[in-house]
Design a protein around this motif. Structure first.
Motif, mmCIF file in Angstrom:
data_model
loop_
_atom_site.group_PDB
_atom_site.id
_atom_site.type_symbol
_atom_site.label_atom_id
_atom_site.label_comp_id
_atom_site.label_asym_id
_atom_site.label_seq_id
_atom_site.Cartn_x
_atom_site.Cartn_y
_atom_site.Cartn_z
ATOM 1 N N MET A 194 32.097 13.632 61.845
ATOM 2 C CA MET A 194 30.693 13.293 62.014
ATOM 3 C C MET A 194 30.562 12.146 63.008
ATOM 4 O O MET A 194 31.425 11.296 63.094
ATOM 5 N N ALA A 195 29.460 12.123 63.720
ATOM 6 C CA ALA A 195 29.194 11.014 64.629
ATOM 7 C C ALA A 195 29.096 9.742 63.801
ATOM 8 O O ALA A 195 28.928 9.782 62.582
ATOM 9 N N GLU A 196 29.156 8.610 64.463
ATOM 10 C CA GLU A 196 29.246 7.335 63.754
ATOM 11 C C GLU A 196 28.198 7.161 62.649
ATOM 12 O O GLU A 196 28.496 6.660 61.586
ATOM 13 N N TRP A 197 26.973 7.561 62.888
ATOM 14 C CA TRP A 197 25.911 7.360 61.896
ATOM 15 C C TRP A 197 25.393 8.661 61.288
ATOM 16 O O TRP A 197 24.602 8.628 60.354
ATOM 17 N N SER A 198 25.822 9.813 61.751
ATOM 18 C CA SER A 198 25.244 11.075 61.287
ATOM 19 C C SER A 198 25.470 11.328 59.804
ATOM 20 O O SER A 198 24.690 12.040 59.176
ATOM 21 N N TRP A 199 26.508 10.757 59.215
ATOM 22 C CA TRP A 199 26.755 10.926 57.796
ATOM 23 C C TRP A 199 25.577 10.431 56.957
ATOM 24 O O TRP A 199 25.347 10.913 55.857
ATOM 25 N N GLN A 200 24.824 9.474 57.490
ATOM 26 C CA GLN A 200 23.700 8.920 56.738
ATOM 27 C C GLN A 200 22.618 9.958 56.448
ATOM 28 O O GLN A 200 21.878 9.815 55.481
ATOM 29 N N ASN A 201 22.543 10.998 57.259
ATOM 30 C CA ASN A 201 21.541 12.051 57.034
ATOM 31 C C ASN A 201 21.755 12.766 55.702
ATOM 32 O O ASN A 201 20.811 13.292 55.120
ATOM 33 N N ALA A 202 22.998 12.796 55.231
ATOM 34 C CA ALA A 202 23.313 13.479 53.978
ATOM 35 C C ALA A 202 23.435 12.512 52.798
ATOM 36 O O ALA A 202 23.780 12.915 51.693
ATOM 37 N N ALA A 203 23.171 11.233 53.023
ATOM 38 C CA ALA A 203 23.357 10.214 51.983
ATOM 39 C C ALA A 203 22.358 10.364 50.835
ATOM 40 O O ALA A 203 21.182 10.650 51.045
ATOM 41 N N ALA A 204 22.827 10.168 49.622
ATOM 42 C CA ALA A 204 21.979 10.252 48.430
ATOM 43 C C ALA A 204 20.963 9.116 48.392
ATOM 44 O O ALA A 204 19.913 9.237 47.771
ATOM 45 N N CYS A 205 21.240 8.014 49.071
ATOM 46 C CA CYS A 205 20.332 6.865 49.065
ATOM 47 C C CYS A 205 19.183 7.026 50.052
ATOM 48 O O CYS A 205 18.229 6.242 50.041
ATOM 49 N N ARG A 206 19.252 8.060 50.867
ATOM 50 C CA ARG A 206 18.199 8.292 51.858
ATOM 51 C C ARG A 206 16.861 8.458 51.139
ATOM 52 O O ARG A 206 16.714 9.279 50.242
ATOM 53 N N GLY A 207 15.903 7.638 51.490
ATOM 54 C CA GLY A 207 14.589 7.702 50.869
ATOM 55 C C GLY A 207 14.437 6.776 49.665
ATOM 56 O O GLY A 207 13.340 6.596 49.158
ATOM 57 N N GLU A 208 15.554 6.205 49.203
ATOM 58 C CA GLU A 208 15.490 5.258 48.087
ATOM 59 C C GLU A 208 15.011 3.909 48.624
ATOM 60 O O GLU A 208 15.190 3.604 49.802
ATOM 61 N N PRO A 209 14.423 3.068 47.771
ATOM 62 C CA PRO A 209 13.958 1.753 48.242
ATOM 63 C C PRO A 209 15.133 0.880 48.686
ATOM 64 O O PRO A 209 16.167 0.829 48.017
ATOM 65 N N LEU A 210 14.981 0.216 49.815
ATOM 66 C CA LEU A 210 16.033 -0.617 50.378
ATOM 67 C C LEU A 210 16.444 -1.748 49.454
ATOM 68 O O LEU A 210 17.627 -2.098 49.383
ATOM 69 N N TRP A 211 15.472 -2.332 48.740
ATOM 70 C CA TRP A 211 15.793 -3.465 47.865
ATOM 71 C C TRP A 211 16.813 -3.093 46.802
ATOM 72 O O TRP A 211 17.555 -3.943 46.321
ATOM 73 N N LEU A 212 16.889 -1.790 46.464
ATOM 74 C CA LEU A 212 17.828 -1.337 45.451
ATOM 75 C C LEU A 212 19.270 -1.556 45.901
ATOM 76 O O LEU A 212 20.148 -1.860 45.106
ATOM 77 N N PHE A 213 19.507 -1.432 47.195
ATOM 78 C CA PHE A 213 20.859 -1.557 47.726
ATOM 79 C C PHE A 213 21.138 -2.935 48.332
ATOM 80 O O PHE A 213 22.285 -3.315 48.484
ATOM 81 N N PHE A 214 20.077 -3.671 48.662
ATOM 82 C CA PHE A 214 20.279 -4.961 49.313
ATOM 83 C C PHE A 214 19.730 -6.161 48.547
ATOM 84 O O PHE A 214 20.075 -7.281 48.851
ATOM 85 N N GLY A 215 18.905 -5.964 47.553
ATOM 86 C CA GLY A 215 18.404 -7.072 46.758
ATOM 87 C C GLY A 215 17.554 -8.035 47.572
ATOM 88 O O GLY A 215 17.105 -7.730 48.667
ATOM 89 N N SER A 216 17.339 -9.209 47.011
ATOM 90 C CA SER A 216 16.523 -10.201 47.706
ATOM 91 C C SER A 216 17.120 -11.585 47.483
ATOM 92 O O SER A 216 17.889 -11.802 46.547
ATOM 93 N N ALA A 217 16.747 -12.513 48.340
ATOM 94 C CA ALA A 217 17.209 -13.889 48.199
ATOM 95 C C ALA A 217 16.669 -14.458 46.895
ATOM 96 O O ALA A 217 15.548 -14.165 46.493
ATOM 97 N N GLY A 218 17.456 -15.235 46.214
ATOM 98 C CA GLY A 218 17.016 -15.843 44.970
ATOM 99 C C GLY A 218 17.094 -14.924 43.768
ATOM 100 O O GLY A 218 16.586 -15.257 42.690
ATOM 101 N N GLU A 219 17.712 -13.782 43.915
ATOM 102 C CA GLU A 219 17.843 -12.820 42.822
ATOM 103 C C GLU A 219 18.744 -13.406 41.729
ATOM 104 O O GLU A 219 19.809 -13.954 42.013
ATOM 105 N N ARG A 220 18.319 -13.300 40.486
ATOM 106 C CA ARG A 220 19.119 -13.782 39.366
ATOM 107 C C ARG A 220 20.331 -12.886 39.165
ATOM 108 O O ARG A 220 20.315 -11.701 39.501
#
Length: 146
Positions: A1-27
């Motif tokens: 696969m091309a460097e980023w093309s695998w992301q098209n098949a990712a299960a996280c596609r369409g999920e909220p970004l905060w779920l995978f990256f969190g936020s500053a000050g998170e407990r």
């Protein structure tokens, strides 16, 4: 696969970004819950391996990638680095001694003849075993000739 093309098949596609990256000050407890949910999505992902490989091959410091949080990725990078270093630098236990492939005794390197086709420049069999094998070959030839 091309460097980023695998992301098209990712299960996280369409999920909220905060779920995978969190936020500053998170407990800590919030982070653990969020990461558990993100990892459960990663566990079902068809491109989890590609995602983890991508994140491990770059200094990706944030987020959950391939089911690994930043600390797990850092730990895996260190483990891989240690393994690579140990495979690169194989220090012989005792370079003045060697194991004979025939009798399997460990003997001083002075008990081995020279050989140009080996890595260490020595025969793989000690002089005693080499002499015994030569005698067996001579005896076989004599028996075949008579």
């Amino acid at each position: 696969m091309a460097e980023w093309s695998w992301q098209n098949a990712a299960a996280c596609r369409g999920e909220p970004l905060w779920l995978f990256f969190g936020s500053a000050g998170e407990r800590h407890s919030e982070r653990e819950e969020r990461e558990a949910e993100a990892k459960s999505i990663c566990a079902q992902c068809p491109v989890r391996a590609e995602c983890a490989t991508y994140a491990l091959s770059r200094p990706e410091k944030y987020g959950t990638w391939g089911g690994l949080n930043p600390e797990e990725r850092a730990s895996e990078r260190r483990r891989r680095q240690r393994r690579a270093l140990s495979e690169m630098v194989r220090i012989p236990e005792d370079s003045s001694r060697k194991r004979c492939r025939v009798c399997e005794e460990v003997k001083p390197v002075t008990d081995y003849g020279r050989a140009n086709d080996t890595r260490d420049g020595l025969n793989s069999a000690c002089k005693r075993c080499t002499a015994a094998m030569s005698k067996q070959r001579r005896d076989k030839r004599k028996a075949a000739a008579s």
